[in-house]
Design a protein around this motif. Structure first.
Motif, PDB file in Angstrom:
ATOM      1  N   PRO A  17     -12.313 -40.630 -34.703  1.00  0.00           N
ATOM      2  CA  PRO A  17     -13.048 -40.919 -36.102  1.00  0.00           C
ATOM      3  C   PRO A  17     -14.430 -41.412 -35.413  1.00  0.00           C
ATOM      4  O   PRO A  17     -14.856 -42.357 -35.543  1.00  0.00           O
ATOM      5  CB  PRO A  17     -12.431 -41.958 -36.723  1.00  0.00           C
ATOM      6  CG  PRO A  17     -11.500 -42.716 -35.591  1.00  0.00           C
ATOM      7  CD  PRO A  17     -11.193 -41.698 -34.597  1.00  0.00           C
ATOM      8  N   LEU A  18     -15.362 -40.223 -35.151  1.00  0.00           N
ATOM      9  CA  LEU A  18     -16.730 -40.743 -34.838  1.00  0.00           C
ATOM     10  C   LEU A  18     -17.445 -41.012 -36.004  1.00  0.00           C
ATOM     11  O   LEU A  18     -18.495 -41.999 -35.523  1.00  0.00           O
ATOM     12  CB  LEU A  18     -17.373 -39.317 -34.452  1.00  0.00           C
ATOM     13  CG  LEU A  18     -16.877 -38.285 -33.392  1.00  0.00           C
ATOM     14  CD1 LEU A  18     -17.495 -36.972 -33.298  1.00  0.00           C
ATOM     15  CD2 LEU A  18     -16.733 -39.143 -31.999  1.00  0.00           C
ATOM     16  N   CYS A  19     -17.287 -41.035 -37.177  1.00  0.00           N
ATOM     17  CA  CYS A  19     -17.985 -41.586 -38.286  1.00  0.00           C
ATOM     18  C   CYS A  19     -17.877 -43.012 -38.471  1.00  0.00           C
ATOM     19  O   CYS A  19     -18.588 -43.952 -39.092  1.00  0.00           O
ATOM     20  CB  CYS A  19     -17.749 -40.823 -39.772  1.00  0.00           C
ATOM     21  SG  CYS A  19     -16.097 -40.978 -40.247  1.00  0.00           S
ATOM     22  N   GLY A  20     -16.438 -43.575 -37.947  1.00  0.00           N
ATOM     23  CA  GLY A  20     -16.435 -44.820 -38.179  1.00  0.00           C
ATOM     24  C   GLY A  20     -15.756 -45.366 -39.250  1.00  0.00           C
ATOM     25  O   GLY A  20     -15.557 -46.623 -39.613  1.00  0.00           O
ATOM     26  N   ALA A  58     -22.961 -36.671 -32.689  1.00  0.00           N
ATOM     27  CA  ALA A  58     -22.482 -36.818 -34.028  1.00  0.00           C
ATOM     28  C   ALA A  58     -22.354 -38.186 -34.485  1.00  0.00           C
ATOM     29  O   ALA A  58     -22.708 -38.677 -35.624  1.00  0.00           O
ATOM     30  CB  ALA A  58     -21.129 -36.383 -34.047  1.00  0.00           C
ATOM     31  N   ILE A  59     -22.440 -39.102 -33.360  1.00  0.00           N
ATOM     32  CA  ILE A  59     -22.319 -40.527 -33.717  1.00  0.00           C
ATOM     33  C   ILE A  59     -23.627 -41.049 -34.238  1.00  0.00           C
ATOM     34  O   ILE A  59     -23.816 -41.935 -35.305  1.00  0.00           O
ATOM     35  CB  ILE A  59     -21.977 -41.466 -32.414  1.00  0.00           C
ATOM     36  CG1 ILE A  59     -20.575 -41.267 -32.335  1.00  0.00           C
ATOM     37  CG2 ILE A  59     -22.272 -42.950 -32.535  1.00  0.00           C
ATOM     38  CD1 ILE A  59     -20.140 -41.732 -30.828  1.00  0.00           C
ATOM     39  N   TYR A  60     -24.678 -40.627 -33.777  1.00  0.00           N
ATOM     40  CA  TYR A  60     -26.135 -41.135 -34.019  1.00  0.00           C
ATOM     41  C   TYR A  60     -27.037 -40.054 -35.160  1.00  0.00           C
ATOM     42  O   TYR A  60     -28.072 -40.224 -35.601  1.00  0.00           O
ATOM     43  CB  TYR A  60     -27.209 -41.212 -32.693  1.00  0.00           C
ATOM     44  CG  TYR A  60     -26.787 -42.320 -31.874  1.00  0.00           C
ATOM     45  CD1 TYR A  60     -27.147 -43.688 -32.497  1.00  0.00           C
ATOM     46  CD2 TYR A  60     -25.856 -42.284 -30.925  1.00  0.00           C
ATOM     47  CE1 TYR A  60     -26.757 -44.707 -31.776  1.00  0.00           C
ATOM     48  CE2 TYR A  60     -25.505 -43.404 -30.097  1.00  0.00           C
ATOM     49  CZ  TYR A  60     -25.942 -44.660 -30.574  1.00  0.00           C
ATOM     50  OH  TYR A  60     -25.561 -46.016 -29.949  1.00  0.00           O
ATOM     51  N   GLY A  61     -26.599 -38.963 -35.248  1.00  0.00           N
ATOM     52  CA  GLY A  61     -26.725 -37.934 -36.286  1.00  0.00           C
ATOM     53  C   GLY A  61     -28.268 -37.426 -35.939  1.00  0.00           C
ATOM     54  O   GLY A  61     -28.927 -37.315 -36.631  1.00  0.00           O
ATOM     55  N   VAL A  62     -28.299 -37.131 -34.550  1.00  0.00           N
ATOM     56  CA  VAL A  62     -29.605 -36.379 -34.241  1.00  0.00           C
ATOM     57  C   VAL A  62     -29.208 -34.936 -33.776  1.00  0.00           C
ATOM     58  O   VAL A  62     -28.075 -34.360 -33.576  1.00  0.00           O
ATOM     59  CB  VAL A  62     -29.922 -36.886 -32.868  1.00  0.00           C
ATOM     60  CG1 VAL A  62     -30.203 -38.238 -33.108  1.00  0.00           C
ATOM     61  CG2 VAL A  62     -28.795 -36.911 -31.738  1.00  0.00           C
ATOM     62  N   SER A  63     -30.390 -34.009 -33.873  1.00  0.00           N
ATOM     63  CA  SER A  63     -30.266 -32.753 -33.507  1.00  0.00           C
ATOM     64  C   SER A  63     -30.334 -32.493 -31.982  1.00  0.00           C
ATOM     65  O   SER A  63     -30.505 -33.337 -31.082  1.00  0.00           O
ATOM     66  CB  SER A  63     -31.612 -31.810 -34.291  1.00  0.00           C
ATOM     67  OG  SER A  63     -32.804 -32.312 -33.519  1.00  0.00           O
ATOM     68  N   GLU A  64     -30.067 -31.188 -31.828  1.00  0.00           N
ATOM     69  CA  GLU A  64     -30.047 -30.860 -30.218  1.00  0.00           C
ATOM     70  C   GLU A  64     -31.407 -30.868 -29.702  1.00  0.00           C
ATOM     71  O   GLU A  64     -31.662 -31.496 -28.462  1.00  0.00           O
ATOM     72  CB  GLU A  64     -29.638 -29.345 -30.137  1.00  0.00           C
ATOM     73  CG  GLU A  64     -29.416 -28.762 -28.747  1.00  0.00           C
ATOM     74  CD  GLU A  64     -28.532 -29.523 -27.774  1.00  0.00           C
ATOM     75  OE1 GLU A  64     -28.997 -29.830 -26.761  1.00  0.00           O
ATOM     76  OE2 GLU A  64     -27.648 -30.285 -28.279  1.00  0.00           O
TER      77      GLU A  64
END
Length: 200
Positions: A17-20, A58-64
């Motif tokens: 569960p990466l979203c927490g 995915a945890i921090y919601g950043v692009s590549e």
């Protein structure tokens, strides 16, 4: 956020569960989606490094593109590259808002910032990737304080980590110092060494 795809897709892909969130589908079905999701596959070294990098994204919601930029900055620092990378991600404004307990998920924190409900040292900042420096004060606007999910988050969220100070009554918080690696409460374990190996 459209660059990251559906909300729980990466959670199912990783099996964690990466979203927490406690109701994440990965807790009930910890295997990739699709007909062959349960099939056993040999995981190559490249795939291991790729998955660790995707977990952090995915945890921090950043692009590549953002992730590579954070890595390049971390390589120019004098400390351990992996720890510097996570420290930069953790001092983003949306991550600080999440750790202070003003939101339950990273996406909620990002929305709170981008909609202009957050001030830094009295000045409104609507850029989620804004880098917070030690000593800066983060507070919510009057409208932000009255949002239902903010009040719910303050009731349900735990105390902030040691590198943050929170004034619950004033909806304020301060970054006291830069975080140490073992103080950062990631929802799942991440081996930042593999992320550095992926980019190097």
């Amino acid at each position: 956020m459209d660059k990251l795809g559906p909300r729980h897709r990466m959670c199912r892909r990783i099996g964690q569960p990466l979203c927490g969130r406690p109701n994440c589908p990965a807790t009930r079905r910890p295997f990739p989606p699709g007909q062959h999701g349960r099939g056993r596959k040999r995981v190559s070294e490249y795939q291991m490094r790729l998955l660790e990098k995707q977990k952090l994204r995915a945890i921090y919601g950043v692009s590549e593109r953002q992730m590579r930029r954070y890595y390049e900055r971390a390589t120019r620092k004098t400390g351990v590259t992996g720890e510097e990378l996570i420290r930069q991600l953790e001092t983003r404004l949306d991550a600080i808002v999440l750790r202070l307990g003003f939101a339950l998920t990273q996406r909620q924190a990002r929305q709170l910032v981008s909609h202009g409900h957050v001030r830094v040292d009295g000045r409104r900042v609507d850029v989620p990737s804004f880098q917070v420096r030690p000593g800066q004060t983060i507070e919510l606007t009057e409208k932000g304080r009255n949002l239902l999910f903010v009040r719910e988050a303050l009731e349900l969220s735990p105390e902030p980590p040691p590198y943050l100070y929170r004034n619950r009554e004033e909806f304020q918080g301060t970054l006291v110092r830069y975080p140490e690696r073992d103080e950062i409460p990631l929802p799942v374990p991440v081996e930042e060494r593999l992320v550095v190996e992926f980019y190097s």
